[in-house]
Design a protein around this motif. Sequence first.
Motif, PDB file in Angstrom:
ATOM      1  N   GLY A 179      -6.216  55.800 -10.057  1.00 54.54           N
ATOM      2  CA  GLY A 179      -5.255  56.463 -10.907  1.00 54.54           C
ATOM      3  C   GLY A 179      -5.889  57.274 -12.012  1.00 54.54           C
ATOM      4  O   GLY A 179      -5.330  58.267 -12.466  1.00 54.54           O
ATOM      5  N   GLU A 185       1.471  58.140  -6.718  1.00 53.35           N
ATOM      6  CA  GLU A 185       2.315  56.969  -6.981  1.00 53.35           C
ATOM      7  C   GLU A 185       2.203  56.032  -5.790  1.00 53.35           C
ATOM      8  O   GLU A 185       1.919  56.444  -4.660  1.00 53.35           O
ATOM      9  CB  GLU A 185       3.764  57.359  -7.240  1.00 53.35           C
ATOM     10  CG  GLU A 185       4.481  57.988  -6.072  1.00 53.35           C
ATOM     11  CD  GLU A 185       5.970  58.137  -6.335  1.00 53.35           C
ATOM     12  OE1 GLU A 185       6.533  59.118  -5.837  1.00 53.35           O
ATOM     13  OE2 GLU A 185       6.547  57.282  -7.013  1.00 53.35           O
ATOM     14  N   THR A 198       1.191  61.448  -2.618  1.00 54.66           N
ATOM     15  CA  THR A 198       0.340  62.349  -3.403  1.00 54.66           C
ATOM     16  C   THR A 198       0.725  63.778  -3.079  1.00 54.66           C
ATOM     17  O   THR A 198       1.639  64.044  -2.294  1.00 54.66           O
ATOM     18  CB  THR A 198      -1.146  62.153  -3.075  1.00 54.66           C
ATOM     19  OG1 THR A 198      -1.325  62.359  -1.670  1.00 54.66           O
ATOM     20  CG2 THR A 198      -1.609  60.761  -3.410  1.00 54.66           C
TER      21      THR A 198
ATOM     22  N   ARG B 104       5.603  48.920  -8.289  1.00 56.21           N
ATOM     23  CA  ARG B 104       5.665  50.362  -8.119  1.00 56.21           C
ATOM     24  C   ARG B 104       5.012  51.021  -9.323  1.00 56.21           C
ATOM     25  O   ARG B 104       5.387  50.759 -10.451  1.00 56.21           O
ATOM     26  CB  ARG B 104       7.116  50.790  -8.009  1.00 56.21           C
ATOM     27  CG  ARG B 104       7.240  52.181  -7.499  1.00 56.21           C
ATOM     28  CD  ARG B 104       8.602  52.443  -6.935  1.00 56.21           C
ATOM     29  NE  ARG B 104       8.674  53.838  -6.531  1.00 56.21           N
ATOM     30  CZ  ARG B 104       9.776  54.460  -6.216  1.00 56.21           C
ATOM     31  NH1 ARG B 104      10.906  53.804  -6.256  1.00 56.21           N
ATOM     32  NH2 ARG B 104       9.760  55.708  -5.856  1.00 56.21           N
ATOM     33  N   ARG B 105       4.042  51.839  -9.054  1.00 57.78           N
ATOM     34  CA  ARG B 105       3.309  52.455 -10.152  1.00 57.78           C
ATOM     35  C   ARG B 105       3.089  53.928  -9.875  1.00 57.78           C
ATOM     36  O   ARG B 105       3.033  54.354  -8.718  1.00 57.78           O
ATOM     37  CB  ARG B 105       1.949  51.769 -10.330  1.00 57.78           C
ATOM     38  CG  ARG B 105       2.077  50.268 -10.443  1.00 57.78           C
ATOM     39  CD  ARG B 105       0.740  49.610 -10.411  1.00 57.78           C
ATOM     40  NE  ARG B 105      -0.041  49.943 -11.585  1.00 57.78           N
ATOM     41  CZ  ARG B 105      -1.283  49.525 -11.781  1.00 57.78           C
ATOM     42  NH1 ARG B 105      -1.863  48.792 -10.877  1.00 57.78           N
ATOM     43  NH2 ARG B 105      -1.946  49.855 -12.847  1.00 57.78           N
ATOM     44  N   ALA B 106       2.922  54.674 -10.930  1.00 63.53           N
ATOM     45  CA  ALA B 106       2.601  56.104 -10.806  1.00 63.53           C
ATOM     46  C   ALA B 106       1.502  56.414 -11.807  1.00 63.53           C
ATOM     47  O   ALA B 106       1.441  55.832 -12.884  1.00 63.53           O
ATOM     48  CB  ALA B 106       3.832  56.957 -11.088  1.00 63.53           C
ATOM     49  N   ASN B 111       5.294  60.751 -11.204  1.00 57.61           N
ATOM     50  CA  ASN B 111       6.730  60.520 -11.054  1.00 57.61           C
ATOM     51  C   ASN B 111       7.288  60.144 -12.419  1.00 57.61           C
ATOM     52  O   ASN B 111       7.186  59.004 -12.848  1.00 57.61           O
ATOM     53  CB  ASN B 111       6.959  59.412 -10.032  1.00 57.61           C
ATOM     54  CG  ASN B 111       8.407  59.323  -9.600  1.00 57.61           C
ATOM     55  OD1 ASN B 111       9.301  59.686 -10.346  1.00 57.61           O
ATOM     56  ND2 ASN B 111       8.634  58.845  -8.401  1.00 57.61           N
ATOM     57  N   GLU B 115      10.071  56.631 -15.318  1.00 57.32           N
ATOM     58  CA  GLU B 115       9.096  56.021 -16.209  1.00 57.32           C
ATOM     59  C   GLU B 115       9.704  55.561 -17.513  1.00 57.32           C
ATOM     60  O   GLU B 115       9.384  54.498 -18.024  1.00 57.32           O
ATOM     61  CB  GLU B 115       7.977  57.023 -16.483  1.00 57.32           C
ATOM     62  CG  GLU B 115       6.897  56.443 -17.361  1.00 57.32           C
ATOM     63  CD  GLU B 115       6.216  57.512 -18.165  1.00 57.32           C
ATOM     64  OE1 GLU B 115       6.267  58.673 -17.729  1.00 57.32           O
ATOM     65  OE2 GLU B 115       5.656  57.203 -19.203  1.00 57.32           O
ATOM     66  N   ASN B 164       2.256  55.356 -16.648  1.00 53.60           N
ATOM     67  CA  ASN B 164       2.455  54.323 -15.648  1.00 53.60           C
ATOM     68  C   ASN B 164       3.917  54.013 -15.508  1.00 53.60           C
ATOM     69  O   ASN B 164       4.579  53.648 -16.454  1.00 53.60           O
ATOM     70  CB  ASN B 164       1.712  53.041 -16.060  1.00 53.60           C
ATOM     71  CG  ASN B 164       0.370  52.956 -15.392  1.00 53.60           C
ATOM     72  OD1 ASN B 164       0.200  53.453 -14.315  1.00 53.60           O
ATOM     73  ND2 ASN B 164      -0.557  52.312 -16.036  1.00 53.60           N
ATOM     74  N   LYS B 165       4.417  54.150 -14.320  1.00 52.20           N
ATOM     75  CA  LYS B 165       5.745  53.637 -14.053  1.00 52.20           C
ATOM     76  C   LYS B 165       5.550  52.289 -13.435  1.00 52.20           C
ATOM     77  O   LYS B 165       5.034  52.159 -12.352  1.00 52.20           O
ATOM     78  CB  LYS B 165       6.468  54.577 -13.092  1.00 52.20           C
ATOM     79  CG  LYS B 165       7.822  54.054 -12.660  1.00 52.20           C
ATOM     80  CD  LYS B 165       8.429  54.981 -11.671  1.00 52.20           C
ATOM     81  CE  LYS B 165       7.608  55.039 -10.422  1.00 52.20           C
ATOM     82  NZ  LYS B 165       8.190  55.958  -9.459  1.00 52.20           N
ATOM     83  N   GLN B 166       5.896  51.252 -14.176  1.00 54.48           N
ATOM     84  CA  GLN B 166       5.559  49.919 -13.720  1.00 54.48           C
ATOM     85  C   GLN B 166       6.807  49.099 -13.491  1.00 54.48           C
ATOM     86  O   GLN B 166       7.833  49.264 -14.128  1.00 54.48           O
ATOM     87  CB  GLN B 166       4.682  49.228 -14.761  1.00 54.48           C
ATOM     88  CG  GLN B 166       3.358  49.935 -14.930  1.00 54.48           C
ATOM     89  CD  GLN B 166       2.336  49.009 -15.482  1.00 54.48           C
ATOM     90  OE1 GLN B 166       2.622  47.853 -15.703  1.00 54.48           O
ATOM     91  NE2 GLN B 166       1.142  49.520 -15.681  1.00 54.48           N
TER      92      GLN B 166
END
Lengths: 233, 172
Positions: A179, A185, A198, B104-106, B111, B115, B164-166
């Motif tokens: 990351g 994502e 991606t 789920r992460r970005a 994304n 977020e 981070n979308k966590q």
Amino acid sequence: MAETKVVLPGDIIDTSLDSDEEESSVLRLGPGVAQIDEQVSAVAAGVLHSDNEKKQWWVVSNKRRYVPAEGEPVVGVVVARHGEGYRVDIGSAQGALLPLLAFEGATKRNKPNLAVGTVVYARVAVANSVMDPEIECYNSHTGKSEGYGELAGGFMFKCSLGLARRLIDSKAPVLNALGSGIPFEVAVGLNGRVWINTEAPATTVLIANAIKNSEFLDAKQCRQMVKELLEKQ
Amino acid sequence: MVADKAPQLASEEDRRLSSKLQSMKFMQRSADNAKVAAEKKLERKMIDESHWRATYPDDVVSKERPKLQVVYETSYLKMLPGSSTVGSDSGTGIGGRDSIVAGRRAFQSFNQPVETSNAETGQSVQQSEDDEESESRRTLSARLDNGISSAHNAKPQSSLREKNKQLKRKRN
């Protein structure tokens, strides 16, 4: 006391507490451990773990076959659409059911429309050995979507259950290392499936290979591998 | 003998009657009925006597509680790791003391829309965990608010802003 204990199926586990003999407290047995004839035995092969007070016991093993458990996030693929919902393949013995209203803010008039072949990120709502598993695309306890729902685009691949468990941790070294170099994502399902998205197919392949190769590497080796991959890019 | 009281059988009185009378059909019939009734009564008596009830001694059903009381938990997520005495590595349980379960992460603002809502849930989870304040927690909260780079203290105003979308999950 600090040695790792590897158990095989059939090994009897000594769960007695040294301090008190009289107290018969409740033991919580996690995956891989079962009570057989007044004794606690291991049912799976792996490393035995327990908590501080020795009230919880479980075996950490690595397999590829997923047995659904309630509350776990999973990545599934819609295979059929019934009147009341969808039939989703999550890798379990029976296909899981996803009700039409199991989405955040879904009402009879406002229902999502998923095509066959859609990838969804869901939470296992009902899982036992006698019924088909049921999943939901929101957390029914809180009512919020919490990241569940349809996963559009992207690429899904399978991995072992142990790797999936390590990836779902927010401190997973390979994901954090990737990351910091690539925007992407990811959605990790505890059923051994990972979905990534991606911008370009080349980066998708890179991230998929990095994740798959990280299964037997420790944190430092993961970071080194990711660094080399990013440099070659 | 027109008025024949058949139920009121006179099997004892048969002996006092003449043999010719006894051989008559109606007398035979009542004698047979009396025999059958007597046999049935005997049979019923024998069946009743042959029934028995089990008698338990007082100490067969143990008054002690079972030694092992077990509750099963099927998910690894519910296994709080702690510091396991069996097994030296601390990364055994998912979502341990220092980390949370993030499904789920970005990274790097790939994304964005989800977020903000996830950041809010992250903060609410942080408030509920405020009673156990530790160094790792402070870095974790810094990371959630500002991205990974701030937790590592590498570049506070990094050009690579991580978002981070966590997926926040309570440990329990």
